[in-house]
Structure formats: C-alpha cells, structure tokens
Design an enzyme around this catalytic site. Structure first.
Site, PDB file in Angstrom:
ATOM      1  N   CYS A 256      60.849  66.520 -88.871  1.00 21.29           N
ATOM      2  CA  CYS A 256      61.547  66.806 -90.131  1.00 21.29           C
ATOM      3  C   CYS A 256      61.783  68.308 -90.205  1.00 21.29           C
ATOM      4  CB  CYS A 256      60.769  66.275 -91.329  1.00 21.29           C
ATOM      5  SG  CYS A 256      59.087  66.909 -91.504  1.00 21.29           S
ATOM      6  N   ARG A 261      56.987  65.359 -93.904  1.00 19.54           N
ATOM      7  CA  ARG A 261      57.714  64.107 -94.134  1.00 19.54           C
ATOM      8  C   ARG A 261      57.732  63.254 -92.870  1.00 19.54           C
ATOM      9  NH1 ARG A 261      63.348  66.324 -96.300  1.00 19.54           N
ATOM     10  NH2 ARG A 261      62.723  68.033 -94.915  1.00 19.54           N
TER      11      ARG A 261
END
Length: 306
Positions: A256, A261
C-alpha cells in the site's frame, strides 16, 4: 521451511513457503460473543493496537494489553519492524507463551491490529486472530470497557522468525522484471493506484512519484469488509479476489503506502484464505521514492505540478 531463531530482521525475505490449508474462519477471526466468553481464559491474550493516541487509556476491552504500533511494532530509528529480541521482551511482558491464542483488535477497521498480527506471525506466533469488526463493533454493542491496565506473569514466548511473510524491494523488482512469477496486489484506492493523488488527504508519508508498481492488481482493502467493518464470508472473499485474477495459484505480495492497509489484505489472503502471501511493508513510500525503478502512472500526475 522450518523457522529458525532470529538474530536480525534486516535480511531479504524469502517467499518460498509452501501453500497450506487455511484454518477454519472462526479460528482466525473471532466474534465479539466469543471474545466476551473468553476474557478470563488464561490461554487467550487480548491486545489492542489503535491509531488514536489515548484511546486505550480512555477505555479498552477488559484484560487487553496495549501495543503502540509506532514503538512496539516499529523500530523508532530505522525504517524497519521491531527487532526480534525486543519483540520477544514485549511479548513475554504481556504474558504470552508460544501456545497462547493471541487476539488483536483496534480502531480504524483493524488496520494496525492486522499489522500487529503480521509481526506476531512473522516472529513465530502460531495462533493469531483478529476480532471481527474491531473496536468499533465492540463499542457499538455497548460491551464492557475498562481503564485498568492489566498485569500478567511473564510469558515464555520465544521468537522463531518466518521471513517468508515479508518482501523487500529486491523481491518486488524481481516480479517487475519478470524474474519471479508472483502476483503484486496494490490495495490502495483507485485514485492512488492511477496516480491521480499521491496519498489520501491528511496523510504525511508521501512518495515524489504517483502511480503504482507495474503489473500490480488493484483490489482496495475495504472491499473485503461488510458495511459494519466485519469480514465478508470466506466464499465472498475467495470470489472477490478470484474475479481480479488472484486465486492463490501463485505467491502474492501485497503493498500500500506504508504497509498498514496492506497488512489487512495480507491477513485476508494469508490467514483467512490460506494463500502464500508476503507483505511488502516498504510499500509505495519506498518504491515511489526509489531512483530508477519503473512505475505505472496512468493519470500522469507529476510532483510539484498543478
């Protein structure tokens, strides 16, 4: 490959671990009902990993130990995860043994709880789970919160590092240049992936180039969740990624912006679905700032040009 005791965490990761059968969903993701019934189970240790400072202190799941992701999972000087020796100290101080069932939860859809799960698994913890729906679901159900920081007898957790769960820039470049047959999964928003924006609004960690790693497949992390923040079913998850061309037949690398994330998607693909997955925690802030590596930038956005 058998995990060996670690003395360093700076060596390039290997992603040659063999595919494995996934554990049943309820042995990887626990419900609020299950956790409420197991708060006094000495075999279970609950850990909160939240982003908002002071959230734990204002009230947490009874018995939960606070791990601060910026200091307890990350080296405060180097761009690296916490050293194995220090992690072992923290795990033992939390009363964790190698056979402890570790349940992590946090705010912000369990982003950093998933990061914590990745670190725990990388350092040899076998039974690592996430609370379905995280802190928000526990609070929405008006379940008990405590302001008391617990104290446990020292545990005996011993690090056994599994470097196959982590990818470094050289591993990624091998995929980009066709030297490794693996799937790159970019879990950022479509606007980040296309290069329309450098990072979500309000985030400081940036790369001077916009776009994505060539050949990466974009499946935003939040697609794995229901509206209430709980995970979709195993069948729905398998179809979600299969429809994007990710079926577990090849090793996978997720990334990410800074890795948090991507750890959420790593958890879905690796722990829930049982695919062979490594997290590239250097992610776009490293790749997009690296001199000379190829990028894909469909939007054509250029740093400093409006």
């Amino acid at each position: 490959m058998a995990a060996q005791p670690a003395t360093t965490n700076s060596a390039p990761a290997s992603t040659t671990n063999a595919p494995r059968e996934p554990r049943p969903f309820d042995q990887v993701v626990v419900s609020t009902d299950w956790l409420a019934a197991n708060l006094n189970n000495p075999q279970v240790r609950v850990i909160e990993v939240s982003v908002v400072p002071g959230l734990y202190e204002r009230g947490h799941i009874p018995g939960a130990v606070n791990f601060v992701w910026t200091t307890d999972f990350v080296d405060t000087v180097s761009r690296n995860i916490i050293a194995p020796e220090r992690f072992q100290e923290l795990a033992r101080a939390a009363g964790i043994n190698n056979d402890t069932t570790i349940v992590l939860y946090g705010d912000n859809y369990n982003w950093f709880a998933a990061w914590g799960a990745w670190v725990f698994r990388q350092y040899g913890a076998n039974d690592v789970r996430l609370l379905d729906g995280g802190r928000s679901k526990w609070e929405a159900e008006q379940r008990e919160l405590s302001t008391r920081a617990p104290s446990y007898p020292a545990g005996t957790f011993t690090v056994r590092q599994d470097s196959s769960l982590r990818a470094f820039l050289p591993d990624v470049l091998k995929v980009v240049y066709g030297e490794a047959d693996k799937v790159l999964v970019d879990i950022r928003s479509p606007d980040e992936f296309s290069g329309k924006i450098f990072a979500p609004e309000g985030f400081q960690e940036l790369a001077v180039r916009a776009g994505h790693i060539p050949g990466a497949i974009n499946v935003p992390w939040k697609k794995a969740l229901n509206d209430d923040g709980t995970f979709k079913s195993v069948e729905e998850l398998r179809k979600l990624y299969a429809d994007a061309g990710i079926d577990g037949s090849k090793p996978i690398i997720t990334y990410c912006r800074i890795g948090e994330r991507a750890s959420h998607t790593w958890f879905v693909l690796s722990e829930i679905l049982g695919y062979q997955v490594a997290l590239y925690d250097g992610s776009w802030t490293e790749y997009g700032n690296t001199v000379g590596v190829p990028i894909a930038n469909p939007a054509g956005t250029i740093w400093g040009v409006k």
